[in-house]
Motif scaffolding. Sequence first.
Motif, PDB file in Angstrom:
ATOM      1  N   SER A  12      23.463   5.032  -2.821  1.00 68.19           N
ATOM      2  CA  SER A  12      24.671   5.707  -3.163  1.00 68.19           C
ATOM      3  C   SER A  12      25.968   4.844  -3.201  1.00 68.19           C
ATOM      4  CB  SER A  12      24.926   7.014  -2.170  1.00 68.19           C
ATOM      5  OG  SER A  12      23.642   7.721  -1.954  1.00 68.19           O
ATOM      6  N   THR A  13      26.835   5.283  -4.171  1.00 68.44           N
ATOM      7  CA  THR A  13      27.877   4.704  -4.246  1.00 68.44           C
ATOM      8  C   THR A  13      29.357   5.219  -4.290  1.00 68.44           C
ATOM      9  OG1 THR A  13      27.696   4.908  -6.742  1.00 68.44           O
ATOM     10  CG2 THR A  13      26.779   2.738  -5.867  1.00 68.44           C
ATOM     11  N   ALA A  69      34.757  -0.447  -3.399  1.00 69.48           N
ATOM     12  CA  ALA A  69      33.418   0.010  -3.852  1.00 69.48           C
ATOM     13  C   ALA A  69      32.447  -0.190  -2.797  1.00 69.48           C
ATOM     14  CB  ALA A  69      33.011  -0.213  -5.157  1.00 69.48           C
ATOM     15  N   THR A  70      31.660   1.002  -2.442  1.00 67.43           N
ATOM     16  CA  THR A  70      30.761   0.706  -1.463  1.00 67.43           C
ATOM     17  C   THR A  70      29.150   1.189  -2.056  1.00 67.43           C
ATOM     18  OG1 THR A  70      30.877   2.613  -0.169  1.00 67.43           O
ATOM     19  CG2 THR A  70      32.109   0.804   0.366  1.00 67.43           C
ATOM     20  N   ALA A  71      28.237   0.484  -1.420  1.00 68.54           N
ATOM     21  CA  ALA A  71      26.971   1.195  -2.022  1.00 68.54           C
ATOM     22  C   ALA A  71      26.298   1.087  -0.387  1.00 68.54           C
ATOM     23  CB  ALA A  71      26.267  -0.068  -2.873  1.00 68.54           C
ATOM     24  N   THR A 103      31.514  -1.631 -11.512  1.00 70.42           N
ATOM     25  CA  THR A 103      30.232  -1.276 -11.102  1.00 70.42           C
ATOM     26  C   THR A 103      29.746  -2.126  -9.879  1.00 70.42           C
ATOM     27  OG1 THR A 103      29.736  -0.397 -13.172  1.00 70.42           O
ATOM     28  CG2 THR A 103      27.973  -0.612 -11.692  1.00 70.42           C
ATOM     29  N   ILE A 104      29.428  -1.446  -8.773  1.00 66.74           N
ATOM     30  CA  ILE A 104      28.810  -2.204  -7.780  1.00 66.74           C
ATOM     31  C   ILE A 104      27.213  -1.924  -7.795  1.00 66.74           C
ATOM     32  CG2 ILE A 104      28.978  -0.011  -6.078  1.00 66.74           C
ATOM     33  CD1 ILE A 104      29.495  -2.148  -3.978  1.00 66.74           C
ATOM     34  N   SER A 105      26.541  -3.020  -7.408  1.00 62.92           N
ATOM     35  CA  SER A 105      25.052  -2.972  -7.322  1.00 62.92           C
ATOM     36  C   SER A 105      24.712  -3.934  -6.471  1.00 62.92           C
ATOM     37  CB  SER A 105      24.505  -3.308  -8.703  1.00 62.92           C
ATOM     38  OG  SER A 105      24.928  -4.757  -9.300  1.00 62.92           O
ATOM     39  N   GLY A 116      29.743  -3.669   0.495  1.00 65.57           N
ATOM     40  CA  GLY A 116      30.680  -3.113  -0.382  1.00 65.57           C
ATOM     41  C   GLY A 116      31.755  -4.264  -0.929  1.00 65.57           C
ATOM     42  N   TYR A 176      33.573   4.704  -5.133  1.00 65.77           N
ATOM     43  CA  TYR A 176      34.309   3.957  -5.720  1.00 65.77           C
ATOM     44  C   TYR A 176      35.769   4.311  -5.463  1.00 65.77           C
ATOM     45  CZ  TYR A 176      30.607   2.122  -8.651  1.00 65.77           C
ATOM     46  OH  TYR A 176      29.507   1.490  -9.044  1.00 65.77           O
TER      47      TYR A 176
END
Length: 114
Positions: A55-56, A48-50, A67-69, A34, A58
Amino acid sequence: VQLVESGGDLVQPGGSLRLSCATSGFIFGDAVVGWYRQAPGQQRELVATATDSGSTIYAGSVKGRFTISRDNVAKTVYLQMNSPKPEDTAVYYCYAYIYGNEYWGQGTQVTVSS
């Protein structure tokens, strides 16, 4: 373990910017990754984390704009920043959590200003 951020820059309000975090030294696919940020005089806060399953989460202040990817092959996590605001100005830190351990990058400066 290494986390190396890049992409920080001066950006105009309403523009766009993408941060990258290249990682090594751990099993990227098993980690929660993140972004956090810290503005001058402020505490570090979650952006943000993923998770490993994709799953994300914010922060409310960036939801709908950032947007996190993650790319599990390239072992890289990204933060796409659209329509940034001056209040998004901060040092942005990449973060990884795996098997009870936390790892941090050195940070990259993002300044939003006209």
